[in-house]
Design a protein around this motif. Sequence first.
Motif, mmCIF file in Angstrom:
data_model
loop_
_atom_site.group_PDB
_atom_site.id
_atom_site.type_symbol
_atom_site.label_atom_id
_atom_site.label_comp_id
_atom_site.label_asym_id
_atom_site.label_seq_id
_atom_site.Cartn_x
_atom_site.Cartn_y
_atom_site.Cartn_z
ATOM 1 N N ILE A 124 19.216 -8.431 -35.522
ATOM 2 C CA ILE A 124 20.186 -7.634 -34.778
ATOM 3 C C ILE A 124 19.574 -6.319 -34.304
ATOM 4 O O ILE A 124 19.876 -5.834 -33.216
ATOM 5 C CB ILE A 124 21.431 -7.378 -35.647
ATOM 6 C CG1 ILE A 124 22.132 -8.707 -35.962
ATOM 7 C CG2 ILE A 124 22.400 -6.422 -34.958
ATOM 8 C CD1 ILE A 124 23.209 -8.604 -37.022
ATOM 9 N N LEU A 125 18.703 -5.744 -35.130
ATOM 10 C CA LEU A 125 18.048 -4.477 -34.792
ATOM 11 C C LEU A 125 16.576 -4.728 -34.473
ATOM 12 O O LEU A 125 15.698 -3.996 -34.917
ATOM 13 C CB LEU A 125 18.196 -3.481 -35.950
ATOM 14 C CG LEU A 125 19.632 -3.051 -36.268
ATOM 15 C CD1 LEU A 125 19.692 -2.257 -37.564
ATOM 16 C CD2 LEU A 125 20.216 -2.234 -35.116
ATOM 17 N N ARG A 126 16.316 -5.756 -33.688
ATOM 18 C CA ARG A 126 14.957 -6.170 -33.367
ATOM 19 C C ARG A 126 14.226 -5.130 -32.521
ATOM 20 O O ARG A 126 14.694 -4.723 -31.467
ATOM 21 C CB ARG A 126 14.998 -7.508 -32.617
ATOM 22 C CG ARG A 126 13.741 -7.899 -31.848
ATOM 23 C CD ARG A 126 12.580 -8.207 -32.754
ATOM 24 N NE ARG A 126 12.868 -9.295 -33.677
ATOM 25 C CZ ARG A 126 12.153 -9.495 -34.788
ATOM 26 N NH1 ARG A 126 11.169 -8.676 -35.095
ATOM 27 N NH2 ARG A 126 12.463 -10.507 -35.585
ATOM 28 N N LEU A 127 13.065 -4.701 -33.015
ATOM 29 C CA LEU A 127 12.161 -3.877 -32.227
ATOM 30 C C LEU A 127 11.138 -4.810 -31.577
ATOM 31 O O LEU A 127 11.381 -6.006 -31.437
ATOM 32 C CB LEU A 127 11.497 -2.833 -33.127
ATOM 33 C CG LEU A 127 12.468 -1.814 -33.752
ATOM 34 C CD1 LEU A 127 11.735 -0.916 -34.743
ATOM 35 C CD2 LEU A 127 13.147 -0.960 -32.683
ATOM 36 N N ASP A 128 9.996 -4.321 -31.171
ATOM 37 C CA ASP A 128 9.001 -5.176 -30.529
ATOM 38 C C ASP A 128 8.325 -6.084 -31.553
ATOM 39 O O ASP A 128 7.955 -5.645 -32.653
ATOM 40 C CB ASP A 128 7.938 -4.325 -29.835
ATOM 41 C CG ASP A 128 8.456 -3.662 -28.575
ATOM 42 O OD1 ASP A 128 9.534 -4.050 -28.097
ATOM 43 O OD2 ASP A 128 7.768 -2.759 -28.069
ATOM 44 N N PHE A 129 8.122 -7.348 -31.174
ATOM 45 C CA PHE A 129 7.389 -8.269 -32.039
ATOM 46 C C PHE A 129 5.978 -7.742 -32.308
ATOM 47 O O PHE A 129 5.464 -7.853 -33.423
ATOM 48 C CB PHE A 129 7.304 -9.654 -31.393
ATOM 49 C CG PHE A 129 8.600 -10.403 -31.368
ATOM 50 C CD1 PHE A 129 9.097 -10.993 -32.517
ATOM 51 C CD2 PHE A 129 9.323 -10.536 -30.193
ATOM 52 C CE1 PHE A 129 10.299 -11.697 -32.507
ATOM 53 C CE2 PHE A 129 10.528 -11.233 -30.165
ATOM 54 C CZ PHE A 129 11.020 -11.810 -31.325
#
Length: 248
Positions: A124-129
């Motif tokens: 849900i709070l995904r930053l950059d892979f």
Amino acid sequence: MKGFLTTAWLGAVLWLLAPAPLWAINADALLEEVDRRLQPSSYEMYRKIINIEPDGRHREFVFYTVRKGTDKMAAVFLDPPSERGRSTLRLGENMWLYIPAVGRPIRITSLQSVTGGIFSNSDILRLDFSVEYTATLLEEDERHYVLELAARSPAVAYDRLKMWVDRETISPLTIEAYAASGLLIKTLQYSNIIDFGNGVVRPATLETTSPLQEGYRSVMLFSGIRPRELPDEIFTLSFMPRIGEMRQ
């Protein structure tokens, strides 16, 4: 025949000399390109999460979300009314949930879920892979690149990811998330690539299932993604009750 051979030889030489995309050589650069196409470096957006149970019952959540740089993201619940005003904040590997009735931020973990479905807080709070993982190119064909992603830190939610990337759009298609033991935790499927404007062309739908929760699935729908310059003040514990004020 001689002319044909000369033309074919020249074509082969030109093909060999043509500059290859950086990601054809460097898997980490390909992963950075995936990130770049998924979202601007600083933006706002709206999302709906739908948790669906085996009997067809479902619950929906709507969020307004802002992100800045590679380590700051915040979101506020808009619906359902029982959740309205709750907000989340991510700073690097640290995450918090603000509940108005409690009146202060509470620490949460990446593998928990503020919506109670299969999407974890990390999803849900995904930053950059590319911030959380290093990439290795496992294979490629005419349609896909297949990357194996290894976590840069033990704090990352999933120890390893296997990502299928569409060659034409450089968008992720399927991601398998694994624990350190090798156990498959979940599968995420991206679909419905649309043009959001401002150069953002990316999947608008993300669905996840898990072998650990048979019959359950969660869907995330993206809308209103647009670049926006944001002050650092937004991404602080003291601002969490006021994140909704950023909506225009």
